[in-house]
Each structure stands twice: as C-alpha cells, then as structure tokens.
Design an enzyme around this catalytic site. Structure first.
Site, PDB file in Angstrom:
ATOM      1  N   TYR A  36       1.262  -0.807  -0.273  1.00 11.43           N
ATOM      2  CA  TYR A  36      -0.791   0.175  -0.075  1.00 11.43           C
ATOM      3  C   TYR A  36       1.218   1.453  -0.226  1.00 11.43           C
ATOM      4  O   TYR A  36       0.388   2.292  -0.589  1.00 11.43           O
ATOM      5  CB  TYR A  36      -1.424  -0.179   1.520  1.00 11.43           C
ATOM      6  CG  TYR A  36      -1.983   1.221   1.604  1.00 11.43           C
ATOM      7  CD1 TYR A  36      -2.819   2.398   0.879  1.00 11.43           C
ATOM      8  CD2 TYR A  36      -1.340   2.123   2.027  1.00 11.43           C
ATOM      9  CE1 TYR A  36      -3.532   2.962   0.657  1.00 11.43           C
ATOM     10  CE2 TYR A  36      -2.686   3.163   2.478  1.00 11.43           C
ATOM     11  CZ  TYR A  36      -3.346   3.289   1.522  1.00 11.43           C
ATOM     12  OH  TYR A  36      -4.070   4.599   1.458  1.00 11.43           O
ATOM     13  N   ARG A  43       1.417   6.885  -7.349  1.00  8.18           N
ATOM     14  CA  ARG A  43       0.332   7.759  -7.319  1.00  8.18           C
ATOM     15  C   ARG A  43       0.802   9.058  -7.836  1.00  8.18           C
ATOM     16  O   ARG A  43       0.555   9.656  -8.375  1.00  8.18           O
ATOM     17  CB  ARG A  43      -0.834   7.178  -6.587  1.00  8.18           C
ATOM     18  CG  ARG A  43      -1.650   7.978  -6.375  1.00  8.18           C
ATOM     19  CD  ARG A  43      -3.264   7.470  -5.918  1.00  8.18           C
ATOM     20  NE  ARG A  43      -3.053   7.545  -4.090  1.00  8.18           N
ATOM     21  CZ  ARG A  43      -3.762   7.649  -2.894  1.00  8.18           C
ATOM     22  NH1 ARG A  43      -5.002   6.784  -3.652  1.00  8.18           N
ATOM     23  NH2 ARG A  43      -3.364   6.989  -2.305  1.00  8.18           N
ATOM     24  N   TYR A  95      -0.703  13.646   5.921  1.00  3.58           N
ATOM     25  CA  TYR A  95      -0.160  12.269   6.658  1.00  3.58           C
ATOM     26  C   TYR A  95       1.146  13.331   7.040  1.00  3.58           C
ATOM     27  O   TYR A  95       1.994  12.824   6.299  1.00  3.58           O
ATOM     28  CB  TYR A  95      -0.386  10.977   6.378  1.00  3.58           C
ATOM     29  CG  TYR A  95      -2.006  10.555   6.808  1.00  3.58           C
ATOM     30  CD1 TYR A  95      -2.648  11.694   7.198  1.00  3.58           C
ATOM     31  CD2 TYR A  95      -2.378   9.354   6.808  1.00  3.58           C
ATOM     32  CE1 TYR A  95      -4.372  11.093   7.471  1.00  3.58           C
ATOM     33  CE2 TYR A  95      -3.360   9.204   6.479  1.00  3.58           C
ATOM     34  CZ  TYR A  95      -4.753  10.020   6.817  1.00  3.58           C
ATOM     35  OH  TYR A  95      -6.240   9.478   7.326  1.00  3.58           O
ATOM     36  N   ARG A 108     -11.383  13.853   1.693  1.00  5.81           N
ATOM     37  CA  ARG A 108     -12.638  13.064   2.000  1.00  5.81           C
ATOM     38  C   ARG A 108     -13.606  12.427   1.027  1.00  5.81           C
ATOM     39  O   ARG A 108     -13.885  11.799   1.706  1.00  5.81           O
ATOM     40  CB  ARG A 108     -12.324  13.276   3.753  1.00  5.81           C
ATOM     41  CG  ARG A 108     -10.999  13.897   4.227  1.00  5.81           C
ATOM     42  CD  ARG A 108     -10.526  12.580   4.582  1.00  5.81           C
ATOM     43  NE  ARG A 108      -9.582  12.776   5.271  1.00  5.81           N
ATOM     44  CZ  ARG A 108      -8.835  11.572   6.130  1.00  5.81           C
ATOM     45  NH1 ARG A 108      -8.695  10.236   5.516  1.00  5.81           N
ATOM     46  NH2 ARG A 108      -8.051  11.506   6.531  1.00  5.81           N
ATOM     47  N   GLU A 214     -14.031  -0.543   7.298  1.00  2.00           N
ATOM     48  CA  GLU A 214     -14.104   0.591   6.314  1.00  2.00           C
ATOM     49  C   GLU A 214     -15.630   1.569   5.525  1.00  2.00           C
ATOM     50  O   GLU A 214     -16.293  -0.269   4.961  1.00  2.00           O
ATOM     51  CB  GLU A 214     -12.988   1.057   5.213  1.00  2.00           C
ATOM     52  CG  GLU A 214     -13.056   2.321   4.576  1.00  2.00           C
ATOM     53  CD  GLU A 214     -11.607   2.435   3.457  1.00  2.00           C
ATOM     54  OE1 GLU A 214     -10.788   2.363   4.223  1.00  2.00           O
ATOM     55  OE2 GLU A 214     -11.792   2.562   2.824  1.00  2.00           O
TER      56      GLU A 214
END
Length: 227
Positions: A36, A43, A95, A108, A214
C-alpha cells in the site's frame, strides 16, 4: 495512473471525481516496503508527472483483495468537483511520514453538480481521528467512529447542498476485514441511523492493519437555489 490521466486529457474529461483502487495483498512486503505504501509512492509520482496538485485529488478508496491484478475504477467529468475535508481529521495528503515516504492522495469527499442534481461521493472512511487509528481491536467502536467521521463530512457538504442530506439519505458500501464481524457491523450501523441502512457489506482488507472496517457512501440530491 499515468494512463488514466493521458486518457482523460485526450478525451477532454479533465476532472477525476471518484476513484476505487483494488490492491492484491495490500499489506504484503516487497523490497522492505508495504505494497500500500508503494502504491502511494507511485500514485503521487503520477500526479506529479501530470502536474496535478495532490490537494486537488478525487474522493477515493483503496482496498486489499485476496488475489488477481491491481485494478482501478473511476468516474471523471468535465465539471470540477468541490472537495470536502473533515475537521476531525488531518487531510490524507498531509499525513506525517510514519505512514510511508509519500502520503495518500485523496479528498475525504467530493460534490459534483449540474442544473438538476448534486452528487456526493464520500471516500472510504475509517476510525481515524487526526491521523491516528482509534479503537484498535473493537469493530463496533470503529464502526461508530467511522459514522461520526461521515457525519462530520456531511455537515461540511451540507453547506453547499439544498436540501441538506442526512445519514439516512446515503447509500453505503461497508468493507469489513473479518467476515464474522459483518452481523455486528450491520447492527451498529442500523442503530446509528435509526433505520435499516441502504448498504452493501463486502469482505476486504483495509489500508491499515489496525483498521477493521471502512465505510464509503454516495448520494444524489436535486439542485435548488440557496435562499
């Protein structure tokens, strides 16, 4: 992602609205880095190469699959979305480095509207406050915290929506790490909504190993003039 950006530019659909990433063995280790986290590096490199700012990222989810190939599904359009952030959380693209060498790239939530309807896309939302996982090992409490985060996003989104949306107006997709938790998660979600949720429950690995559930959501609302 470079192929996606090239395709969107060629077809004059410049704006990504919503994206889903399905990553086999999402927590697997390759060359000393979790898959991940490798995905987040790639990305961001693609965003940089396409000169797309990270803080203009689409709503998104990233889930782990048991097998198969890495795959991406997306919705894009010619209208720019309005991106929504959660005041209870640090934006994902901000983050700290403890979550990997490059931050996740997603908003979000996002709102897209035309003359007739608004669409609300809520990204995969979990039991995270600030940037930290809360309620480790407690799937019921994580479900409650996830819904609290969606409620906070909805409050922000409703500043742009008339009529306002409620939690009961949303359609949900709920990702659950351990299939045996599905009945409890369904019970908690229905209780929080005070009604049976319009929800699809799916077994999947979540992007952090300490997250058990999630929740993503979607809604449409007619476009009306604000007073």
């Amino acid at each position: 992602y470079r192929e996606i950006f090239e395709t969107l530019d060629a077809r004059n659909f410049p704006h990504l609205w919503r994206i889903w990433n399905y990553i086999p063995d999402i927590h697997g280790d390759e060359a000393g880095l979790e898959r991940y986290r490798q995905f987040n590096v790639g990305r961001q490199q693609a965003f940089d190469a396409a000169r797309r700012p990270i803080d203009a990222s689409p709503a998104a989810s990233a889930l782990g699959t048991r097998g198969g190939l890495f795959s991406v599904a997306f919705i894009a359009g010619r209208a720019a979305p309005r991106r929504i952030e959660n005041p209870r959380q640090i934006s994902a693209y901000d983050y700290p480095s403890q979550y990997g060498p490059r931050s996740p790239a997603f908003a979000r939530a996002a709102i897209v509207g035309d003359a007739h309807h608004h669409m609300l896309f809520v990204s995969g939302t979990a039991s995270i406050v600030g940037h930290e996982t809360v309620h480790t090992d407690d799937v019921a409490a994580q479900t409650c915290e996830s819904v609290a985060n969606i409620a906070a996003l909805l409050e922000q989104a409703n500043a742009a929506l008339r009529p306002a949306l409620s939690l009961q107006d949303l359609t949900y997709r709920v990702y659950i790490r351990h299939a045996q938790h599905a009945p409890l998660v369904r019970q908690v979600l229905n209780a929080l909504l005070n009604a049976p949720a319009r929800a699809l429950y799916v077994q999947a690995d979540i992007c952090r190993t300490d997250l058990l559930v999630e929740i993503e959501a979607f809604a449409t609302a007619p476009t009306t003039q604000r007073p």
